[in-house]
Design a protein around this motif. Structure first.
Motif, mmCIF file in Angstrom:
data_model
loop_
_atom_site.group_PDB
_atom_site.id
_atom_site.type_symbol
_atom_site.label_atom_id
_atom_site.label_comp_id
_atom_site.label_asym_id
_atom_site.label_seq_id
_atom_site.Cartn_x
_atom_site.Cartn_y
_atom_site.Cartn_z
ATOM 1 N N TYR A 1 117.193 69.244 47.976
ATOM 2 C CA TYR A 1 117.001 69.962 47.563
ATOM 3 C C TYR A 1 116.513 71.123 48.972
ATOM 4 O O TYR A 1 116.939 72.480 48.908
ATOM 5 C CB TYR A 1 116.154 70.247 46.697
ATOM 6 C CG TYR A 1 116.399 72.259 45.889
ATOM 7 C CD1 TYR A 1 117.175 73.037 45.899
ATOM 8 C CD2 TYR A 1 115.011 72.278 45.401
ATOM 9 C CE1 TYR A 1 116.916 73.967 44.835
ATOM 10 C CE2 TYR A 1 114.481 73.619 45.143
ATOM 11 C CZ TYR A 1 116.115 74.325 44.888
ATOM 12 O OH TYR A 1 115.491 76.164 44.585
ATOM 13 N N PRO A 2 115.626 70.231 49.135
ATOM 14 C CA PRO A 2 114.824 71.511 49.930
ATOM 15 C C PRO A 2 115.138 71.461 51.441
ATOM 16 O O PRO A 2 114.699 72.497 52.127
ATOM 17 C CB PRO A 2 113.692 70.437 50.437
ATOM 18 C CG PRO A 2 113.491 69.281 49.066
ATOM 19 C CD PRO A 2 114.896 69.067 48.585
ATOM 20 N N GLU A 3 115.876 70.762 52.011
ATOM 21 C CA GLU A 3 116.520 70.591 53.420
ATOM 22 C C GLU A 3 117.491 71.783 53.289
ATOM 23 O O GLU A 3 117.837 72.585 53.864
ATOM 24 C CB GLU A 3 116.663 69.473 53.578
ATOM 25 C CG GLU A 3 118.434 69.277 54.752
ATOM 26 C CD GLU A 3 118.567 68.228 55.495
ATOM 27 O OE1 GLU A 3 119.884 67.961 56.074
ATOM 28 O OE2 GLU A 3 118.319 66.742 54.985
ATOM 29 N N MET A 4 118.235 72.118 52.172
ATOM 30 C CA MET A 4 119.294 72.594 51.712
ATOM 31 C C MET A 4 119.080 73.727 51.769
ATOM 32 O O MET A 4 119.584 74.893 52.398
ATOM 33 C CB MET A 4 120.174 72.176 50.183
ATOM 34 C CG MET A 4 121.531 73.175 49.878
ATOM 35 S SD MET A 4 122.496 72.473 48.569
ATOM 36 C CE MET A 4 120.967 72.781 47.271
ATOM 37 N N VAL A 5 117.526 73.831 50.717
ATOM 38 C CA VAL A 5 116.844 75.297 51.284
ATOM 39 C C VAL A 5 116.837 76.030 51.991
ATOM 40 O O VAL A 5 116.981 77.497 52.934
ATOM 41 C CB VAL A 5 116.062 74.951 50.105
ATOM 42 C CG1 VAL A 5 115.528 76.940 49.944
ATOM 43 C CG2 VAL A 5 116.948 75.072 48.323
ATOM 44 N N SER A 6 116.197 75.097 52.951
ATOM 45 C CA SER A 6 115.191 75.550 54.196
ATOM 46 C C SER A 6 117.261 76.066 55.255
ATOM 47 O O SER A 6 116.138 76.819 56.088
ATOM 48 C CB SER A 6 114.732 74.644 54.600
ATOM 49 O OG SER A 6 114.238 74.531 55.918
ATOM 50 N N LEU B 1 113.443 82.175 50.416
ATOM 51 C CA LEU B 1 113.682 80.685 50.375
ATOM 52 C C LEU B 1 113.035 80.321 50.651
ATOM 53 O O LEU B 1 112.463 78.605 50.734
ATOM 54 C CB LEU B 1 114.906 81.232 51.095
ATOM 55 C CG LEU B 1 116.155 81.624 50.165
ATOM 56 C CD1 LEU B 1 117.871 81.483 50.945
ATOM 57 C CD2 LEU B 1 116.529 81.102 48.864
ATOM 58 N N ALA B 2 112.098 79.925 51.677
ATOM 59 C CA ALA B 2 110.682 79.410 52.854
ATOM 60 C C ALA B 2 109.948 78.692 51.720
ATOM 61 O O ALA B 2 109.187 77.569 51.598
ATOM 62 C CB ALA B 2 110.537 80.578 54.034
ATOM 63 N N LYS B 3 109.856 79.681 51.334
ATOM 64 C CA LYS B 3 108.526 79.613 50.053
ATOM 65 C C LYS B 3 109.159 78.859 48.418
ATOM 66 O O LYS B 3 108.267 77.977 48.993
ATOM 67 C CB LYS B 3 108.413 80.986 49.225
ATOM 68 C CG LYS B 3 107.308 80.489 47.671
ATOM 69 C CD LYS B 3 105.902 80.228 48.289
ATOM 70 C CE LYS B 3 105.108 80.300 47.021
ATOM 71 N NZ LYS B 3 104.874 79.282 45.666
ATOM 72 N N GLU B 4 110.486 78.633 48.337
ATOM 73 C CA GLU B 4 110.816 77.418 47.391
ATOM 74 C C GLU B 4 111.161 76.356 48.371
ATOM 75 O O GLU B 4 111.413 75.306 47.580
ATOM 76 C CB GLU B 4 112.512 78.543 46.986
ATOM 77 C CG GLU B 4 113.091 77.302 46.016
ATOM 78 C CD GLU B 4 112.762 77.375 45.139
ATOM 79 O OE1 GLU B 4 113.325 76.235 44.130
ATOM 80 O OE2 GLU B 4 112.292 78.114 45.059
ATOM 81 N N SER B 5 111.334 76.189 49.237
ATOM 82 C CA SER B 5 111.526 75.345 50.587
ATOM 83 C C SER B 5 109.899 74.116 50.625
ATOM 84 O O SER B 5 110.315 73.412 50.309
ATOM 85 C CB SER B 5 112.114 75.410 51.759
ATOM 86 O OG SER B 5 112.513 74.068 52.094
ATOM 87 N N GLU B 6 109.078 75.101 50.616
ATOM 88 C CA GLU B 6 107.649 74.410 49.636
ATOM 89 C C GLU B 6 107.245 74.139 49.191
ATOM 90 O O GLU B 6 107.256 72.841 48.967
ATOM 91 C CB GLU B 6 106.793 75.434 50.947
ATOM 92 C CG GLU B 6 106.395 75.729 52.558
ATOM 93 C CD GLU B 6 105.413 76.992 51.944
ATOM 94 O OE1 GLU B 6 105.170 77.487 51.628
ATOM 95 O OE2 GLU B 6 106.190 77.830 53.159
ATOM 96 N N ASP B 7 107.897 74.494 47.976
ATOM 97 C CA ASP B 7 107.712 74.062 46.703
ATOM 98 C C ASP B 7 108.787 72.532 46.124
ATOM 99 O O ASP B 7 107.994 72.158 45.567
ATOM 100 C CB ASP B 7 108.053 75.349 45.637
ATOM 101 C CG ASP B 7 107.374 76.304 45.342
ATOM 102 O OD1 ASP B 7 106.070 76.179 46.373
ATOM 103 O OD2 ASP B 7 107.212 77.870 45.324
ATOM 104 N N ALA B 8 109.430 73.104 46.822
ATOM 105 C CA ALA B 8 110.581 71.601 46.715
ATOM 106 C C ALA B 8 110.171 70.861 47.318
ATOM 107 O O ALA B 8 110.127 69.571 47.010
ATOM 108 C CB ALA B 8 112.817 71.903 47.430
ATOM 109 N N PHE B 9 109.698 70.530 48.793
ATOM 110 C CA PHE B 9 109.237 69.314 49.235
ATOM 111 C C PHE B 9 107.907 69.442 48.433
ATOM 112 O O PHE B 9 107.896 67.814 48.732
ATOM 113 C CB PHE B 9 108.596 70.079 50.570
ATOM 114 C CG PHE B 9 109.528 70.129 51.532
ATOM 115 C CD1 PHE B 9 110.147 68.496 51.790
ATOM 116 C CD2 PHE B 9 110.422 70.606 52.387
ATOM 117 C CE1 PHE B 9 111.484 68.974 53.252
ATOM 118 C CE2 PHE B 9 111.274 70.944 53.261
ATOM 119 C CZ PHE B 9 112.108 70.081 53.808
#
Length: 407
Positions: free
Chosen positions: A259-264, A356-364
């Motif tokens: 998920y994190p890589e995909m969103v980023s 999406l950047a914020k979502e990626s940080e949360d996912a990481f």
């Protein structure tokens, strides 16, 4: 994780060392308590405890030479007063054991010719008059036995030094299943007398006026195989369900990892000016190309994206396709991601990269939490093998100590 495992191993090593020291101290203390050697004396075992061997070292005081010797020491024998006190109880026990729980005026089936009483303290020999009705194993000879046959039993009690005789009468009776036993012997004799050259032997329909009907005794294999079949079916169903649960768990873990890589990456492509559909296709094309070149293993998140791309190519609307993507993945993060994409279609791409950047940080952060949890689970799984090693070490330490103390 490695530091935590090292700490656990250090704690376990300290516990094992501490346990070894405590066991050694306890073994040495117990050895002294159990020792037969007391200040130039050997202590005999009490009557009934048996003889024992003691290994001693001696030193010749004049020459200083040392040697070792193994001594056999007999148990202590009963004194005359102790023999007189214990004899009535031994006689009573011998008679009760002999009668095998039956009354003296009605004994059938079998008697018990015991060899020792009072926990092995006193040996017993038997003398029967007449001796034709009871064999050496205690079985009563029922052929030609008249009900109420009187037999005088004499128990010769001894402890090596003292000896006494105790007599008592019993009345013998044929056992209740004597007729059944005699009938079986007659049938066996009948079969023995048949012509051995004939392939088929006809079983008797009547024996001494008793009508007989024959049935084969079987183990009913149908019931056995039915039970085994039900058991196997339950095991297969359970194992299949367990495999499905494990597969679903692995699939969800892969989704969380992807998920994190995909969103980023999707956010970067959108910020570069691509439309959502173009960015989606670019990601799936890259994944598919690497899969064909065997540069990348199968990954759950990108497989779901690939399925969504095919739905779009088949004419499904973008909003519906992204919603179905979130529902198939099932995780809250993917549902939230699908919601962000559908809102993007309605309101435009302004600010989508930042979201999406914020979502990626949360996912990481979530992925990091999951990695910590998996590390803790791995440490817990290692706990049982470590405990088994501790048990083995304890056995290695305890067994020699017990052997030394003759336990």
């Amino acid at each position: 994780m490695l530091k935590k495992m090292k700490k656990q191993k250090k704690k376990l090593a300290i516990l094992v060392l501490l346990a070894a020291v405590l066991l050694g101290i306890a073994a040495e203390w117990m050895q002294k308590q159990e020792s037969h050697f007391k200040e130039n004396c050997l202590i005999r075992n009490e009557p009934g405890e048996g003889d024992y061997q003691e290994s001693l070292n001696y030193i010749e005081e004049d020459s200083g030479e040392k040697g070792q010797i193994v001594l056999n020491l007999q148990e202590r024998t009963l004194t005359a007063a102790e023999w007189k006190e214990i004899l009535p109880e031994a006689e009573k026990e011998a008679e009760e054991v002999f009668r095998n729980g039956q009354q003296a005026d009605h004994v059938s089936g079998q008697v018990v010719l015991c060899e020792r009483v009072k926990n092995g303290l006193i040996s017993v020999e038997w003398k029967l008059e007449p001796d034709i009705w009871i064999d050496l194993q205690g079985n009563i000879e029922e052929e030609n036995l008249l009900p109420g046959q009187v037999v005088n039993a004499t128990a010769i009690l001894s402890n090596g030094k003292n000896q006494a005789e105790y007599s008592f009468p019993i009345c013998l009776y044929p056992s209740e299943n004597q007729n059944e036993t005699n009938l079986g012997k007659k049938i066996e004799q009948y079969l023995y007398n048949q012509n051995a050259e004939e392939k088929e032997v006809e079983l008797p329909q009547n024996m001494d006026g008793v009508a007989l009907r024959w049935e084969e005794e079987t183990e009913k294999p149908l019931v056995i195989f039915l039970f085994l079949g039900i058991f196997a079916a339950v095991v297969i169903l359970w194992s299949g369900k367990k495999e499905q649960q494990d597969a679903k768990k692995r699939w969800e873990e892969e989704l969380v990892k992807d998920y994190p890589e995909m969103v980023s990456r999707l956010g970067l492509l959108l910020e570069a000016g691509m439309s959502l559909r173009q960015a989606w296709k670019k990601l799936t094309d890259t994944y598919e190309s690497k899969r064909k070149e065997q540069r990348l293993p199968k990954r759950a998140g990108y497989e779901e994206m690939l399925l969504t791309r095919r739905e779009l190519e088949d004419g499904m609307g973008e909003s519906l396709a992204y919603e179905r993507f979130g529902e198939r993945c099932g995780l809250a993060s993917y549902r939230r991601f699908a919601s962000i994409l559908t809102q993007n279609l309605k309101k435009g791409t302004v600010g989508i990269g930042r979201i999406l950047a914020k979502e990626s940080e949360d996912a990481f952060s979530q992925r990091k939490t999951m990695a910590q949890r998996l590390g803790e689970e791995a440490g817990t799984k290692l706990l049982f093998p470590m405990l088994m090693m501790m048990v083995v070490i304890m056995v290695i330490l305890v067994v020699p100590a017990c052997m030394t103390m003759h336990i």
